[in-house]
Design a protein around this motif. Sequence first.
Motif, PDB file in Angstrom:
ATOM      1  N   ASP A 284       0.830  -1.206   0.000  1.00 49.89           N
ATOM      2  CA  ASP A 284       0.000   0.000   0.000  1.00 49.89           C
ATOM      3  C   ASP A 284       0.862   1.253   0.000  1.00 49.89           C
ATOM      4  OD1 ASP A 284      -2.808  -0.847   0.065  1.00 49.89           O
ATOM      5  OD2 ASP A 284      -2.298  -1.759   1.989  1.00 49.89           O
ATOM      6  N   THR A 314       6.719  -6.457  -1.764  1.00 46.82           N
ATOM      7  CA  THR A 314       5.465  -5.983  -2.372  1.00 46.82           C
ATOM      8  C   THR A 314       4.823  -7.040  -3.269  1.00 46.82           C
ATOM      9  OG1 THR A 314       6.799  -4.945  -4.112  1.00 46.82           O
ATOM     10  CG2 THR A 314       6.095  -3.546  -2.287  1.00 46.82           C
ATOM     11  N   PRO A 318      -1.912  -4.516  -2.946  1.00 47.81           N
ATOM     12  CA  PRO A 318      -2.330  -3.498  -1.980  1.00 47.81           C
ATOM     13  C   PRO A 318      -3.817  -3.665  -1.648  1.00 47.81           C
ATOM     14  CG  PRO A 318      -1.102  -2.528  -3.808  1.00 47.81           C
ATOM     15  CD  PRO A 318      -1.413  -3.932  -4.200  1.00 47.81           C
TER      16      PRO A 318
END
Length: 415
Positions: A284, A314, A318
Amino acid sequence: MRTARVLLGVLLPVALGVSVNALPAQLSLRIVLPASPAPPEEFAARELSKYLAAMGNGDPQIVRAPAEGDIYLGTLSPGIPQSDRRHIESALAGRCPDSFVLRSTPAGLVMHGNSPRAHLYAAYHYLESLGVRWYFPGQEGEVIPHAAAKLASYDTTQIPSFRERGIVIFPTTPDLDDMIDFAAKVKLNIIGLHTWHDPRFSDLRAPDVVRMAESRGLTVQIERHFFGEDFCPDDAGSLAQAKDDLVALVGKMPAEVNDFFLWPADKFLSPCTSPTYRGHSVSDLILWFDNQMVAALWEARPQAHFAYLAYLSTWEPPKHERPSPGLLLEWAPIFQSLSHSLDDPVSEQNAKDRKNFEALIKLFGAANTRVLGYWLDDTMALGNGYGKLSYSPDALKGDLNYYHRLGVPAVTTFG
């Protein structure tokens, strides 16, 4: 992330029938270019002339339409029968820009594609049909046989399986020129430069790199770890500095460079300690940051591209942020099993990667997705914990088919 010096095979034949008749060994051919040729077409004609002469043929003459000749490179001369013109145009209609046709006609051999770069690919494909090979970058990697030029019985159409195909390299490598030259010969279309701010590499070299790539119709993009490791939205000072650094970098790049794939630090990143963003994952935070960078980038260079990197911290999609329109997804699965294709259920690691990847694609869209693959990267064999060897060529084929089925347009070898 380190650089791999290996390339993917990239153009798959749709139809291939090469039964050729030889010309007299010393016959000098006439290569016909368009009346106003683009740089890759002029380069292609010079390459044809150079290699045909080196193979023992007479020095070809390069002329421009509407002159008549033996090889028509990127031009459909009025002397070419209408039936052949219609066949070529039909074979290429609606195909991607790198598609091309080699077709023997009563007027001569036609090398025609959907772009000037495709005409260069067609020239290289023709030379390969005569036995020329480029196994490695540089002259020492070439094989040039003694062979007569041939014009008859060609009817070949080639269409890329992927619209974008590339390799990421360091601009400081001593054989950078050979790498760019080799990329075009094996029908890549992207040159990704892994770093630019390096004391060994002057910014004065940037126009030279772009010029060499441009002569071949290749796209130059910047791919490097550029930003730091703290991405808390509460830190206005760090955000302002990152924007300033980005704009400064963009200002140093030639106008032809419009793909800026700039990444966080090459390490596992920590979440933000601010109570406001405690529920935000690193994914995010990075996506929020990249949205800010895209806005700053477009103010400086409206036509430019920027990418969110799915790597190390990552992988997971998100949950609170959504990408700005036009933000790309760059997926770099460094921990994938190289023994199995991504859609092989035998590999638990690949199943995990695949789940995250397909969720990310739903967020960004397949057309906005780019893959940085590590299949042949030498770091995979150094025992450093990266990757899951042993490498399997069938797994690579399976990965490419998997990406193709998903509609992902770009696959780049990387390390």
